[in-house]
Scaffold this motif. Structure first.
Motif, mmCIF file in Angstrom:
data_model
loop_
_atom_site.group_PDB
_atom_site.id
_atom_site.type_symbol
_atom_site.label_atom_id
_atom_site.label_comp_id
_atom_site.label_asym_id
_atom_site.label_seq_id
_atom_site.Cartn_x
_atom_site.Cartn_y
_atom_site.Cartn_z
ATOM 1 N N GLU A 76 0.720 -1.180 -0.037
ATOM 2 C CA GLU A 76 -0.006 -0.033 0.106
ATOM 3 C C GLU A 76 0.969 1.470 0.122
ATOM 4 O OE1 GLU A 76 -3.064 -0.147 3.105
ATOM 5 O OE2 GLU A 76 -3.910 -1.777 2.160
ATOM 6 N N ILE A 77 1.993 1.261 -0.569
ATOM 7 C CA ILE A 77 2.712 2.344 -0.776
ATOM 8 C C ILE A 77 3.406 2.378 -2.237
ATOM 9 C CG2 ILE A 77 3.641 2.674 1.689
ATOM 10 C CD1 ILE A 77 6.189 1.662 0.428
ATOM 11 N N SER A 78 3.710 3.448 -2.665
ATOM 12 C CA SER A 78 4.308 3.462 -4.243
ATOM 13 C C SER A 78 5.755 3.504 -4.032
ATOM 14 C CB SER A 78 4.311 4.943 -4.902
ATOM 15 O OG SER A 78 2.720 5.066 -5.069
ATOM 16 N N ILE A 79 6.336 2.511 -4.879
ATOM 17 C CA ILE A 79 7.703 2.083 -5.060
ATOM 18 C C ILE A 79 8.348 2.631 -6.028
ATOM 19 C CG2 ILE A 79 9.543 0.146 -5.003
ATOM 20 C CD1 ILE A 79 7.293 -1.238 -3.278
ATOM 21 N N LYS A 80 7.803 2.697 -7.358
ATOM 22 C CA LYS A 80 8.381 3.255 -8.442
ATOM 23 C C LYS A 80 7.355 4.301 -9.039
ATOM 24 C CE LYS A 80 11.222 -0.296 -9.009
ATOM 25 N NZ LYS A 80 12.777 -0.012 -8.921
ATOM 26 N N SER A 81 8.095 5.175 -9.860
ATOM 27 C CA SER A 81 7.311 6.267 -10.382
ATOM 28 C C SER A 81 6.669 5.719 -11.545
ATOM 29 C CB SER A 81 8.501 7.325 -10.823
ATOM 30 O OG SER A 81 9.452 6.616 -11.798
ATOM 31 N N SER A 82 5.474 6.225 -11.928
ATOM 32 C CA SER A 82 4.581 5.772 -12.864
ATOM 33 C C SER A 82 4.028 6.709 -14.003
ATOM 34 C CB SER A 82 3.460 4.870 -12.119
ATOM 35 O OG SER A 82 2.708 4.315 -12.894
ATOM 36 N N PRO A 83 4.278 6.709 -15.038
ATOM 37 C CA PRO A 83 3.849 7.815 -16.045
ATOM 38 C C PRO A 83 2.497 7.535 -16.465
ATOM 39 C CG PRO A 83 5.364 6.414 -17.026
ATOM 40 C CD PRO A 83 5.208 5.718 -15.757
ATOM 41 N N ASP A 131 3.601 10.037 -11.631
ATOM 42 C CA ASP A 131 3.379 9.909 -10.122
ATOM 43 C C ASP A 131 4.633 9.255 -9.561
ATOM 44 O OD1 ASP A 131 2.059 9.574 -7.820
ATOM 45 O OD2 ASP A 131 1.369 7.563 -8.336
ATOM 46 N N CYS A 132 4.881 10.201 -8.683
ATOM 47 C CA CYS A 132 6.430 9.782 -7.981
ATOM 48 C C CYS A 132 6.203 9.280 -6.568
ATOM 49 C CB CYS A 132 7.386 10.884 -7.859
ATOM 50 S SG CYS A 132 7.884 11.570 -9.265
ATOM 51 N N PHE A 149 12.837 6.538 -1.527
ATOM 52 C CA PHE A 149 12.617 6.490 -3.020
ATOM 53 C C PHE A 149 12.720 7.683 -3.426
ATOM 54 C CE2 PHE A 149 10.326 3.024 -1.173
ATOM 55 C CZ PHE A 149 11.035 1.637 -1.601
ATOM 56 N N LEU A 150 13.341 8.686 -2.952
ATOM 57 C CA LEU A 150 13.795 9.930 -3.670
ATOM 58 C C LEU A 150 14.551 9.958 -4.919
ATOM 59 C CD1 LEU A 150 14.240 12.697 -0.920
ATOM 60 C CD2 LEU A 150 12.156 12.442 -2.323
ATOM 61 N N ASP A 151 15.126 8.860 -5.222
ATOM 62 C CA ASP A 151 15.788 8.490 -6.273
ATOM 63 C C ASP A 151 14.913 8.514 -7.565
ATOM 64 O OD1 ASP A 151 14.984 6.237 -5.426
ATOM 65 O OD2 ASP A 151 16.661 5.035 -6.302
ATOM 66 N N GLU A 152 13.732 7.889 -7.363
ATOM 67 C CA GLU A 152 12.697 7.820 -8.321
ATOM 68 C C GLU A 152 12.266 9.314 -8.903
ATOM 69 O OE1 GLU A 152 11.430 5.393 -9.991
ATOM 70 O OE2 GLU A 152 12.505 3.641 -8.984
ATOM 71 N N VAL A 153 12.006 10.210 -7.773
ATOM 72 C CA VAL A 153 11.578 11.766 -8.120
ATOM 73 C C VAL A 153 12.976 12.276 -9.085
ATOM 74 C CG1 VAL A 153 11.306 14.037 -7.137
ATOM 75 C CG2 VAL A 153 10.590 11.655 -5.954
ATOM 76 N N GLY A 154 14.219 11.916 -8.637
ATOM 77 C CA GLY A 154 15.314 12.660 -9.476
ATOM 78 C C GLY A 154 15.196 12.210 -10.943
ATOM 79 N N LYS A 208 19.580 -2.064 -13.180
ATOM 80 C CA LYS A 208 18.685 -1.231 -14.207
ATOM 81 C C LYS A 208 17.434 -0.503 -13.526
ATOM 82 C CE LYS A 208 19.966 -4.017 -18.075
ATOM 83 N NZ LYS A 208 20.020 -2.968 -19.201
ATOM 84 N N SER A 209 17.013 -1.446 -12.676
ATOM 85 C CA SER A 209 15.571 -0.946 -12.054
ATOM 86 C C SER A 209 15.607 0.074 -10.835
ATOM 87 C CB SER A 209 14.822 -2.257 -11.478
ATOM 88 O OG SER A 209 13.493 -1.946 -11.124
ATOM 89 N N TYR A 210 16.694 0.212 -10.146
ATOM 90 C CA TYR A 210 16.615 1.067 -9.079
ATOM 91 C C TYR A 210 17.659 2.283 -9.351
ATOM 92 C CZ TYR A 210 13.750 -2.124 -6.210
ATOM 93 O OH TYR A 210 12.729 -2.593 -5.566
ATOM 94 N N PRO A 211 17.171 3.491 -9.479
ATOM 95 C CA PRO A 211 18.194 4.477 -9.990
ATOM 96 C C PRO A 211 19.294 4.614 -9.040
ATOM 97 C CG PRO A 211 15.861 5.196 -10.213
ATOM 98 C CD PRO A 211 16.049 3.938 -9.538
ATOM 99 N N LEU A 212 19.319 4.488 -7.670
ATOM 100 C CA LEU A 212 20.204 4.766 -6.991
ATOM 101 C C LEU A 212 20.848 3.570 -6.224
ATOM 102 C CD1 LEU A 212 21.721 7.290 -5.920
ATOM 103 C CD2 LEU A 212 20.108 7.498 -4.089
ATOM 104 N N ALA A 213 20.603 2.401 -6.688
ATOM 105 C CA ALA A 213 21.150 1.106 -6.150
ATOM 106 C C ALA A 213 22.489 0.873 -6.825
ATOM 107 C CB ALA A 213 20.161 -0.300 -6.505
ATOM 108 N N ILE A 214 23.401 0.394 -6.087
ATOM 109 C CA ILE A 214 24.933 0.132 -6.415
ATOM 110 C C ILE A 214 25.241 -1.496 -5.966
ATOM 111 C CG2 ILE A 214 27.204 0.643 -6.322
ATOM 112 C CD1 ILE A 214 26.376 3.343 -5.127
#
Length: 895
Positions: A146-153, A172-173, A179-184, A582-588
């Motif tokens: 019940e939370i947003s994990i990924k940005s969704s256009p 939608d971010c 998950f602020l990396d999705e906003v970026g 690939k899926s998570y913008p800030l994951a290393i």
């Protein structure tokens, strides 16, 4: 042909008694009769095993069916919309009618619900007043959590107040700070931000970070004050108090904007309803209005009202005197504030009618204001009935559309400033000019910032914005990665665009071509992309430059080591880690020298989602996960006590260096991009002279930042021409810089990055023959001398610190303080929320001590304290890491 009985009987015996001598006349019992040869007779050399019972359970089929993997909830067919799909596609070619925006805000402030509101406006079949759909939360794990994990256009055709249609590409971010990396990633593609703020909670830390990021990215900002009905139903504030609460919420945002936009050429940015850049909404109840849209409702009942002039008098210190019918700026006994009288009081009456009146009374009341209600609808529960009637009362989203159209520029107008701050090439080149004009007939350039997995997670599709030119299906393009430069073209592959879609979250609209200004999903090019990429045409002849990688407003400081439960499944896990990257913008993801695989994330929830995806979606294996630990940095607190030198292995070259700490705040300025070695020397020298009082010689002798171009360490050439041959030194400059950056990447204490340190080259003896001063000699020597200088400058470790924002009742503050104190945390601010019983507590806590903090906090506050945390700064760890007098005790079991 005649056959006698004896011959017939003999034939039967041959069939029945296979392998039995015909002449033997013994009687053979039925159970001993042998109808077929045994397996030993047919296969004499094979081993035969006879099982007493079937070991395969009935639940397991003999032939396994083909397993269809599905991790997304998608529409089976294209849903019906209030507009034709062809009309949407045609609007995508008209740039002045396009708006690219992101919906962003703090956690649970109603962004996804607001997207639902827009979906209901355009997809009438999806509307159900008794159920929330959360249309953009299309992943099954998002629905379960019940939370947003990924940005969704999503792309909509929305009407304005003048009934003119516009194409809105809305992303939608997620609101959670992890998950602020999705906003970026979404903000890089957008031209403006719609900031969603809860009317009760007001501006929280997530909203502040988003405002800060939007200002840095030069995005236009508008605001939606959401959940206004909470003031009526939960806080039960009178209309006059509700006005002050709304005003306070808006002024909180303006106070942050005033600090961040002070000194800009455009002036201080201000949000206010009378300026038209603030809307009020209750996304859950399906309504949204601006002052102009509400005043237009009045003008429809009374034609003589000029709704635009009336709207300007509906906010602030405007009063309406009922006795005279005049508007004044002075409060008097019979005069009420206009916003309270003309907007809040009707809203309160509408809510009270729906909740308290009988069905027949309600039907008559609604008829008076022109709303027809069916008898079946009157039998609904109060909440869905309220949602149904309020959405009919306020009508479509024309007010929101007009606000965005007026205050957020179209792609053509916004292109110049966006390209100026994100493009690494020359703005005045033909490509730069085409990008600045968002020219559909110019050279093809597409910026990719996000990768969306397919429903079965087998492959990815690239999501990006066409910055110039026209992208066509079947075109061959060059995919340029983040490491591409004109000198090093290794990070480049040629791919073919197989399909192009407009992404609609739960379904996709296929298009044959996409022109400049559009946000599109592209199939066939994602194999070589890890985070971001730049797409250009294969036949591009001009020098190609890429867009800068995204600078995120958060850092991945928490890491876990993982390994497969079954060692033979290691290749599957490695492939899964590539997909995670690939899926998570800030994951290393990286492999340590010990061979263990390590994953970096921003926090516990981030890593939990990441490992869930790795287990179930990308590799489908069981993995073992170590306890989470944190990344550290290494720094110095004093100047080197000795001049340190190092000789090359061939004894022909010698470098002398010292290390000292950087000035306070300089490392952050470098990381934020306020200063760069790409600046011309005069501008760079002026920056360090004016802000940090460096002398002119040192300011002009900066060689490099490290370990990257925006790294928080500086290498300075402090040699004198009278002592050192500058020509020889410049000939090995690139090798010394490489050694310095290598040393900054892996410090001498524990292989963690060095931070906040200035290295000065004091002297250098360089061989005259180039054969004696190659990279193999100079690079490791430069690294060794940097290490020596670092260790002589009182080295220290730095640990990451979270900024925590906790919301709860006032009587929970003492319990919060106790929990923080046990974890080396401390409270910095305690702010009561006006009009509510809540208090916002802001605190700092070391990331190392933050694991399990949220659970601990809830148990000590009986579930009333809710916290969110994100990386804030680095802090020096107490104690000397080189102190040998400290005795390390062996681990003991906890009592």
């Amino acid at each position: 042909m005649h056959v006698d009985d004896d011959e017939r009987g003999t034939t039967r015996m041959d069939i029945v008694e296979v392998g039995v001598d015909r002449t033997e006349k013994s009687v053979v019992l039925h159970e001993d009769k042998k109808f077929y040869p045994s397996s030993e007779e047919v296969y004499p050399e094979a081993e035969t095993r006879v099982e007493d019972e079937d070991t395969q359970p009935l639940t397991q089929p003999i032939i396994q069916p083909v397993k269809k993997k599905k991790f997304h909830k998608l529409e089976k067919t294209l849903p019906a919309t209030t507009y034709k799909k062809e009309y949407l596609k045609s609007l995508s070619k008209n740039r002045p009618l396009i708006r690219n925006i992101i919906l962003a805000g703090h956690f649970h402030h109603g962004k996804t619900s607001f997207m639902d509101y827009l979906v209901h406006q355009t997809h009438p079949e999806s509307y159900n007043p008794e159920k929330e759909i959360k249309y953009t939360d299309f992943r099954f794990d998002e629905m379960n959590r019940e939370i947003s994990i990924k940005s969704s256009p999503m792309s909509f055709v929305l009407p304005s107040l003048t009934a003119k249609s516009y194409l809105f590409n809305v992303i939608d971010c997620p609101g959670h700070l992890n998950f602020l990396d999705e906003v970026g990633a979404a903000a890089r593609l957008a031209d403006g931000v719609v900031l969603v703020v809860d009317a009760v909670e007001g501006l929280m830390v997530g909203g502040e970070r988003i405002i800060n990021y939007a200002i840095q990215e030069h995005l236009a900002i508008t605001m939606v004050v959401n959940k206004v009905d909470r003031l009526i139903l939960e806080l039960k504030l009178p209309p006059a108090d509700a006005y002050h609460k709304l005003r306070h919420t808006i002024e909180d945002v303006n106070s942050v904007l005033a600090v961040l936009t002070a000194g800009r050429k455009e002036g201080v940015l201000r949000l206010s309803p009378e300026l038209g850049n603030v809307a009020f909404a209750s996304a859950m109840m399906g309504w949204c209005f601006t002052l102009e849209s509400f005043s237009k409702m009045y003008s429809e009942f009374q034609q003589e009202i000029d709704h635009q002039k009336f709207a300007k008098r509906l906010w602030g210190d405007y009063y309406h005197d009922k006795s005279t019918g005049l508007f004044t700026k002075q409060a008097s006994g019979s005069a009420n504030r206009t916003f309270t009288e003309f907007i809040l009081e009707p809203l309160y009456k509408l809510y009270s009618c729906v909740i308290s009146e009988s069905p027949e009374q309600l039907r008559l009341s609604m008829l008076e204001i022109g709303i027809k209600v069916k008898k079946s609808e009157l039998q609904l529960d109060p909440k869905p009935l309220l949602r149904l009637l309020t959405s009919r009362f306020f009508g479509d989203c024309g007010g929101f559309t007009s606000m965005v159209v007026t205050h957020i520029p179209d792609p053509e107008k916004a292109a110049a400033i966006k390209v100026q701050h994100t493009f690494t090439g020359d703005i005045n080149s033909p490509m730069g000019q085409a990008l600045s004009k968002c020219d559909p007939s110019g050279p093809l350039v597409v910026q990719i910032t996000k990768l969306f997995e397919k429903s079965d997670c087998s492959t990815f599709d690239a999501f990006g914005r066409v910055m110039s030119g026209t992208l066509t299906q079947g075109a061959s393009v060059k995919v340029l990665g983040e490491g591409y430069t004109l000198e090093d073209e290794e990070d480049m592959v040629v791919k073919e665009v197989s399909k192009i879609w407009i992404h609609e979250s739960r379904y996709r609209l296929e298009i044959s071509k996409a022109t400049a200004g559009m946000l599109v999903l592209i199939e066939g090019i994602s194999d070589s992309i890890s985070k971001t990429a730049t797409i250009v045409s294969e036949d591009q002849e001009e020098d190609i430059y890429i867009f800068r990688p995204i600078r995120h407003d958060n850092k991945a400081v928490v890491k876990v080591a993982i390994e497969p439960l079954n060692p033979s499944e290691l290749p599957k896990m490695v492939e899964g880690l590539r997909k995670i990257n690939k899926s998570y913008p800030l994951a290393i993801t990286k492999v340590e020298e010990s061979g263990e695989h390590v994953v970096f994330g921003t926090g516990e929830l981030y890593l939990d989602c990441l490992l869930h995806d790795l287990r179930l979606m990308y590799s489908e294996i069981e993995i073992k996960v170590a306890d989470p630990i944190v990344s550290f940095c290494e720094t110095v607190v004093e100047t080197s006590s000795l001049k340190c030198f190092a000789e090359t292995p061939n004894k022909k070259n010698k470098l002398t260096m010292i290390a000292e700490p950087l000035e306070k705040g300089l490392a952050e300025e470098i990381e934020n991009g306020n200063v760069s070695t790409d600046m011309d020397k005069r501008t760079l020298a002026h920056f360090f002279q004016s802000r940090y009082e460096w002398d002119l010689l040192a300011a002009r002798s900066i060689w490099s930042f490290g370990p990257t171009k925006q790294g928080p360490n500086i290498l300075v050439d402090d040699t004198l021409p009278s002592e050192v041959d500058k020509l020889l030194l410049d000939s090995v400059k690139s090798f010394i810089v490489q050694g310095f950056q290598w040393g900054c990447r892996e410090g001498p204490l524990c292989d963690e990055p060095i931070r906040n340190t200035k290295f000065k080259i004091l002297h250098a003896n360089i061989a005259n023959e180039s054969i004696y001063c190659g990279g193999g000699q100079i690079i490791p020597t430069a690294r060794r001398v940097a290490y020596s200088a670092f260790l002589m400058a009182t080295p220290r470790l730095m640990e990451p610190i979270y900024r925590v924002e906790i919301q709860g009742p006032a009587d929970c503050v003492s319990a919060i303080d106790k929990v923080l104190a046990r974890r080396r945390g401390h409270i910095t601010e305690e702010i009561p929320k006006p009009g509510t019983p809540l208090v916002t507590v802001r605190a700092y806590i070391p990331v190392m001590d933050s694991f399990g903090f949220e659970t601990d906090l809830r148990s000590h506050t009986q579930g009333m304290g809710f916290c969110l945390s994100m990386f804030d700064h680095w802090s020096i760890v107490p104690g000397d890491p080189l102190d040998k007098t400290i005795v390390l005790r062996p681990l003991e079991p906890q009592p």
